[in-house]
Design an enzyme around this catalytic site. Sequence first.
Site, PDB file in Angstrom:
ATOM      1  N   LYS A   6      64.885  20.591  75.484  1.00  0.00           N
ATOM      2  CA  LYS A   6      64.352  21.676  75.074  1.00  0.00           C
ATOM      3  C   LYS A   6      64.102  22.349  73.999  1.00  0.00           C
ATOM      4  CE  LYS A   6      66.786  25.422  78.051  1.00  0.00           C
ATOM      5  NZ  LYS A   6      67.625  26.048  78.441  1.00  0.00           N
ATOM      6  N   ARG A  23      75.764  27.999  86.437  1.00  0.00           N
ATOM      7  CA  ARG A  23      75.256  26.789  87.624  1.00  0.00           C
ATOM      8  C   ARG A  23      73.520  26.641  86.906  1.00  0.00           C
ATOM      9  NH1 ARG A  23      77.938  26.362  92.072  1.00  0.00           N
ATOM     10  NH2 ARG A  23      79.110  28.355  93.381  1.00  0.00           N
ATOM     11  N   ALA A  24      73.128  25.479  87.049  1.00  0.00           N
ATOM     12  CA  ALA A  24      71.667  25.250  86.758  1.00  0.00           C
ATOM     13  C   ALA A  24      71.087  26.089  86.956  1.00  0.00           C
ATOM     14  CB  ALA A  24      71.482  23.937  87.841  1.00  0.00           C
ATOM     15  N   ILE A  25      69.821  26.770  85.667  1.00  0.00           N
ATOM     16  CA  ILE A  25      68.768  27.434  85.819  1.00  0.00           C
ATOM     17  C   ILE A  25      67.721  26.713  86.096  1.00  0.00           C
ATOM     18  CG2 ILE A  25      67.178  28.977  84.620  1.00  0.00           C
ATOM     19  CD1 ILE A  25      69.945  29.981  83.043  1.00  0.00           C
ATOM     20  N   THR A  26      66.846  25.254  85.203  1.00  0.00           N
ATOM     21  CA  THR A  26      65.920  25.168  85.430  1.00  0.00           C
ATOM     22  C   THR A  26      66.915  23.530  85.120  1.00  0.00           C
ATOM     23  OG1 THR A  26      65.617  24.757  83.494  1.00  0.00           O
ATOM     24  CG2 THR A  26      64.315  26.786  84.347  1.00  0.00           C
ATOM     25  N   SER A  47      71.763  36.362  77.554  1.00  0.00           N
ATOM     26  CA  SER A  47      72.678  35.421  79.435  1.00  0.00           C
ATOM     27  C   SER A  47      73.660  34.593  78.874  1.00  0.00           C
ATOM     28  CB  SER A  47      71.679  34.505  80.372  1.00  0.00           C
ATOM     29  OG  SER A  47      72.551  32.575  80.800  1.00  0.00           O
ATOM     30  N   ASP A  52      62.841  30.197  81.005  1.00  0.00           N
ATOM     31  CA  ASP A  52      64.185  30.359  80.457  1.00  0.00           C
ATOM     32  C   ASP A  52      64.163  30.456  79.003  1.00  0.00           C
ATOM     33  OD1 ASP A  52      66.886  30.322  79.869  1.00  0.00           O
ATOM     34  OD2 ASP A  52      66.458  28.124  80.216  1.00  0.00           O
ATOM     35  N   GLY A 110      69.206  20.791  78.402  1.00  0.00           N
ATOM     36  CA  GLY A 110      68.377  20.267  78.101  1.00  0.00           C
ATOM     37  C   GLY A 110      68.175  18.930  77.873  1.00  0.00           C
ATOM     38  N   THR A 155      77.257  23.188  84.774  1.00  0.00           N
ATOM     39  CA  THR A 155      79.025  22.612  84.684  1.00  0.00           C
ATOM     40  C   THR A 155      79.252  23.209  86.034  1.00  0.00           C
ATOM     41  OG1 THR A 155      79.048  22.823  82.270  1.00  0.00           O
ATOM     42  CG2 THR A 155      80.814  22.838  83.317  1.00  0.00           C
TER      43      THR A 155
END
Lengths: 509, 509
Positions: free
Chosen positions: A301, A208-211, A277, A269, A181, A216
């Site tokens: 976030k 990998r990026a979600i939203t 996760s 998410d 976030g 990283t």
Amino acid sequence: MISTPERATTLQARRLGIDTRQEPIIYLRADSPVCRSEGFSALSRVLVHTEHNKIIATLNIITGEMLRRGQIGFSESAWLRLHLNTDDNVWLSHPRPVQSLSHVRAKVYGHSLNKSQFQEIINDIVDGRYADVHIAAFITACGDDKLNDTEITALTQAMIDSGSRIDWEEPLVIDKHCVGGLPGNRTTPIVVSILAASGLTMPKTSSRAITSPAGTADTMETMTDVSLTLEQMKQVVKQEGACLAWGGSVRLSPSDDILIQVERALDIDSEGQLIASVLSKKIAAGATHVLIDIPVGPTAKVRSQEAADKLANSFMTVGERLGIKIQILYTDGSQPVGNGIGPTLEAKDVMAVLQNDTDAPQDLKQRALTMAGAMLEMSGTATPGTGSDKATSILETGLAWEKFASICNAQGGMKQPGEASYLYKLMTEKAGRVESIDNRLLAQVAKLAGAPIDLTAGVEIHAKLGQQVHPQDPLLTIHAESSGELNYAVDFLESHPDIICLTSEVTDT
Amino acid sequence: MISTPERATTLQARRLGIDTRQEPIIYLRADSPVCRSEGFSALSRVLVHTEHNKIIATLNIITGEMLRRGQIGFSESAWLRLHLNTDDNVWLSHPRPVQSLSHVRAKVYGHSLNKSQFQEIINDIVDGRYADVHIAAFITACGDDKLNDTEITALTQAMIDSGSRIDWEEPLVIDKHCVGGLPGNRTTPIVVSILAASGLTMPKTSSRAITSPAGTADTMETMTDVSLTLEQMKQVVKQEGACLAWGGSVRLSPSDDILIQVERALDIDSEGQLIASVLSKKIAAGATHVLIDIPVGPTAKVRSQEAADKLANSFMTVGERLGIKIQILYTDGSQPVGNGIGPTLEAKDVMAVLQNDTDAPQDLKQRALTMAGAMLEMSGTATPGTGSDKATSILETGLAWEKFASICNAQGGMKQPGEASYLYKLMTEKAGRVESIDNRLLAQVAKLAGAPIDLTAGVEIHAKLGQQVHPQDPLLTIHAESSGELNYAVDFLESHPDIICLTSEVTDT
């Protein structure tokens, strides 16, 4: 009158080369006798058999001439899952109803699910028995705080059990995770380098990026190869004490990678799934000690200390039940970290800090040192109160950079991050001091510019909170790999003037 | 450096003839310059323009040779929505983010939505801006009782506003709806015929099955044409006082038809969406008085009187707020109604009742008469207490059958229902009395046999609750149009011996 089953008709497999991501799709002619004999219609779920494999796929009916009679077309994911060769024989039947969907419905109706119910759901997802709409319903039904800690624990365990699990045969394996976030918060490569240089074992796998505009794994991918096999990863860790790999390619918690694809499309998410996760990946990767970084800020976030405490408590509870030591670190989430947002731009910040460049972003450096210090203490490598100093010394003497370079080399060599071709600079029109920065809107600009799929796309920030700016000073630069995406990000920026707010009074400096 | 937008590249449209149901899909080569310049990738949401139209579609990337360079492929739904011709020029751009998805996320996080938020969601769904996964998330987020009466009212109004609305210019337009869950409960064609024969206006539009083996539209389709245009429907009603049409083809509450497709895939049909679905269709169809039939039984959709009361209250509240008179009728939901389950088999029961056949199912007849009687009283056509007698007289003198035949003729002629080719008869092995029948499992058998998509598929029941059976008496017959489906239904039947339970003691008769 009882019918006897006919001998199933075989069909010749054709690779259509259609990329439908994780959902396996098959294509049949509308006049195919098998549609008639089995009663399949558009979007039917179909069990596809080869001599050695079987999968459930979604059927698309073809009325054109794309396939000849007797042929069956496959999307890439269906073709690869079945390990097919052209003209291989396949045959079709009805899949049994997916029983675990009744658990998803129970969750929609507000019931708690138990361990075996989560296991059935996750196993069916990993085995490809859910269409994307089913996965979307599962994610939504678990959204917000609809999973209690017992359910999160069960879901996490199910996700761990769905894939490989690594045993490093070390008493202490350390890891970290930031709940995200906060654009640009790319401390991981720095922290891993410091801890590995101090002798700790830190086999880092990232998603990998979600939203967000970069994860990283996306950032590391601009500097080295992150798609390591489990064997390669073990080799790197054996040699360097650490790695910086993408979790998806080693089948740690493979259900997570499938869920993330749909979470990204939905831009949802949830808390329970976040914890499951994170911890499923950590535990599957063999971690024993994990530091959780929770940035708190009005547009991060996690927006309040109350929400942060609630999340922290769930993390601690679930971690304890699963036998892993969790420590929480609350950090400032009021503005982006470093100068860059997006895989390549964040990589440049990371490199600058590791190489002790004079213009390296100091906020990123300080965060990484605080975190590395806490982890040195958590692991007993530094005595309480001395962790941060020890981390600083490892970074500033160049040991961390040396370790980072060794890790990249062990992962297949260090790459030079690229450059985006399309840029747009936003200038201030007036003087003032930066009063607020909206993390969410800024992340949106970076995503519209193409991040994380376009590695060099994103946003470069030139002014941080409290900084004095003058007319025509640059506030930020958008980087994009295509003019379409650049225009789109600029449009959004122009329609959201509140992304960066200045104090209204003009201050002399 | 500010980029100027390039003149968008045009592409030549190709109809691929792929049936993806409501979700518009476009297909582009991976090496298409437009993918590069616009940064599109697999599953991107893309705005497709023609000279006259535009839609949002989901992108599937092609790596094979299915398309030539400069071509773009279309699924059937995308092709038809854009009214394309082969080689028409189209061009692509990024759609704006679908703002209403933030309302869906707010709902996931437990917030109430207001009228304008529901309007934005429903308009975006009707305009094709939601992928199926987004629709799945919306349905799931509204699942169970997560919509309060104010929200249900707002959703209903938004669904009405999304399509046409008919004004019959009559003071009293009567309608009915059964909330379902009871296989074979096909009273509608009988009730409509009785009420229209008594001079009432009853322009009945029905939906297809959501999660059941047959809807009234599916059943009527085996006997006459139900896909009427609005003009055709008005003509039929002007002439006959009633019609028995499918609601989907007249764009009454078109969002409902889209939601239903995904609800069917998910097998989720929540209370709020049930009410919104029913009342939006009724109000858009111009009804002023609506009778809601709620069957209550342990394996019906509504399982307890408490749940029935809750549903009834919401129906009454929402109806009152939207200015429509609602009356509730609770009926026995302990077993299927009539002998058949599935479109054609139910049609045969309906015909038998209307034609006063001696072997017509008496339970179906009685339910239809009770309902028609209540509606004759509700409309003031019969004085209280005399409705049922009046209905019986209209049915038994043949006036109802005459009216039914006239309606079918006005809708394009009466068809003879077909016959399934594949049958399987389940016999009892022992004597006993039928103690319980599981509606849900029985509906599942009918669906596995192919209903409602295969019109002649379904289940025929030979023994009702309390009935005495002897060894080798038939309990039920499965009807299927393909051997694959028959086998599948038989497998399910054999693995669920509790579908029909007999008392254990042997009784002499």
